[in-house]
Motif scaffolding. Structure first.
Motif, short mmCIF file in Angstrom:
data_model
loop_
_atom_site.label_atom_id
_atom_site.label_comp_id
_atom_site.label_asym_id
_atom_site.label_seq_id
_atom_site.Cartn_x
_atom_site.Cartn_y
_atom_site.Cartn_z
N ASP A 96 -46.86 42.04 -19.70
CA ASP A 96 -47.89 42.87 -19.07
C ASP A 96 -47.79 42.83 -17.55
O ASP A 96 -47.96 43.86 -16.87
CB ASP A 96 -49.28 42.39 -19.50
N ALA A 97 -47.51 41.66 -17.00
CA ALA A 97 -47.49 41.51 -15.54
C ALA A 97 -46.27 42.15 -14.89
O ALA A 97 -46.32 42.52 -13.72
CB ALA A 97 -47.55 40.02 -15.17
N THR A 98 -45.19 42.27 -15.64
CA THR A 98 -43.97 42.85 -15.05
C THR A 98 -43.84 44.34 -15.32
O THR A 98 -43.06 45.02 -14.65
CB THR A 98 -42.71 42.13 -15.58
N PHE A 128 -50.19 39.10 -7.71
CA PHE A 128 -51.35 39.94 -7.97
C PHE A 128 -51.29 40.54 -9.37
O PHE A 128 -52.28 40.58 -10.09
CB PHE A 128 -51.43 41.06 -6.94
N SER A 129 -50.10 41.01 -9.76
CA SER A 129 -49.96 41.58 -11.09
C SER A 129 -50.20 40.53 -12.17
O SER A 129 -50.81 40.80 -13.21
CB SER A 129 -48.56 42.19 -11.25
N VAL A 178 -56.09 45.90 -5.17
CA VAL A 178 -54.86 45.44 -4.51
C VAL A 178 -54.56 46.26 -3.26
O VAL A 178 -54.60 47.50 -3.28
CB VAL A 178 -53.66 45.52 -5.48
N ARG A 179 -54.21 45.54 -2.19
CA ARG A 179 -53.70 46.19 -0.98
C ARG A 179 -52.59 45.31 -0.41
O ARG A 179 -52.84 44.15 -0.05
CB ARG A 179 -54.80 46.38 0.06
N VAL A 180 -51.37 45.83 -0.34
CA VAL A 180 -50.23 45.11 0.24
C VAL A 180 -49.80 45.86 1.49
O VAL A 180 -49.51 47.05 1.43
CB VAL A 180 -49.07 45.00 -0.76
#
Length: 245
Positions: A17-19, A69-70, A121-123
């Motif tokens: 899920d995270a990737t 974050f993911s 999220v903000r990168v």
């Protein structure tokens, strides 16, 4: 809130899920995320040990493409669906995930993964030695403090301390120079990964673990440490640093 899923089954699902968001960023972004999140024990331990605040504003300095974050967002989503290992603490539900990354290529990979209008999220591209940290509840720097000189390290740590409230948390991982051969192996791997990400090889400004602890205490943190190399022959140490309440 659990369906009694085994830890291994859960971690495999969480990794998938995270990737998945990084598939749109190309083969490198996806496989880098899988290698990092699946092979590095610190991501698992952040959840298993319940180290992070349940809510609040999180700031990751040197965040790369935003893999952490993911990982956190996917963990929370699985928890809310009832897929959670028995005995693990509740995962965080951050109000804000802000990342600062020097390398523009990584910022672009993050934008493709999360989109430009993500609600949490903000990168952004920036240098942690100059960026305004604002006021936050958690700061993380994973394997990046040694990329700038000792005076710069102390300045960044003092500004992190000032950005956190009483009881606020700073988590970092460093290489322990005093560990000898395991440190040199870690150092070599660091150079290889940096080169693979498309960046020039940096000069490193590492310290023995005792010196890191002394520096952090001088800045004003209460510090505990634990090995964070997993089964690899590295010299990685996680430092859990709190602003006294």
């Amino acid at each position: 809130m659990s369906d009694s899923v085994s830890e291994n089954t859960f971690l495999k699902r969480l990794l998938d899920d995270a990737t998945r968001p990084f598939l749109g960023g190309g083969r490198f972004a996806y496989h880098y995320a899988r290698g990092k999140l699946g092979g590095d024990p610190i991501f698992r331990e952040l959840l298993r040990q319940g180290l992070l605040p349940e809510r609040g504003r999180f700031l990751d300095l040197g965040c790369g493409q935003g893999s952490l974050f993911s990982w956190l967002l996917s963990a929370r989503a699985l928890f809310e669906k009832g897929h959670w290992p028995t005995g693990w603490p509740t995962p965080p539900m951050p109000d804000q995930l802000r990342g600062v990354e020097l390398m523009q290529k990584d910022v672009e990979r993050a934008a493709r993964a999360f989109g430009v209008d993500h609600p949490v999220v903000r990168v952004e591209q920036g240098d942690m030695c100059r960026t305004d940290f604002g006021k936050v509840d958690l700061v993380t720097i994973l394997d990046a403090l040694h990329y700038f000189d000792h005076a710069g390290q102390e300045d960044v740590l003092r500004r992190i301390h000032a950005a956190l409230p009483p009881g606020g948390l700073f988590l970092t991982r460093i290489g322990d120079v005093s560990a000898g051969l395991p440190y040199h192996i870690s150092n070599w791997v660091d150079h290889v990964v940096t080169f693979a990400r498309g960046h020039r090889l940096p000069k490193l400004y590492a310290r023995p673990l005792a010196d890191w602890r002394t520096l952090l205490q001088r800045v004003g943190f209460e510090v505990t440490s634990q090995n964070m190399s997993g089964e690899k022959p590295f010299a990685n140490v996680m430092l859990v640093c709190r602003v006294p309440s």
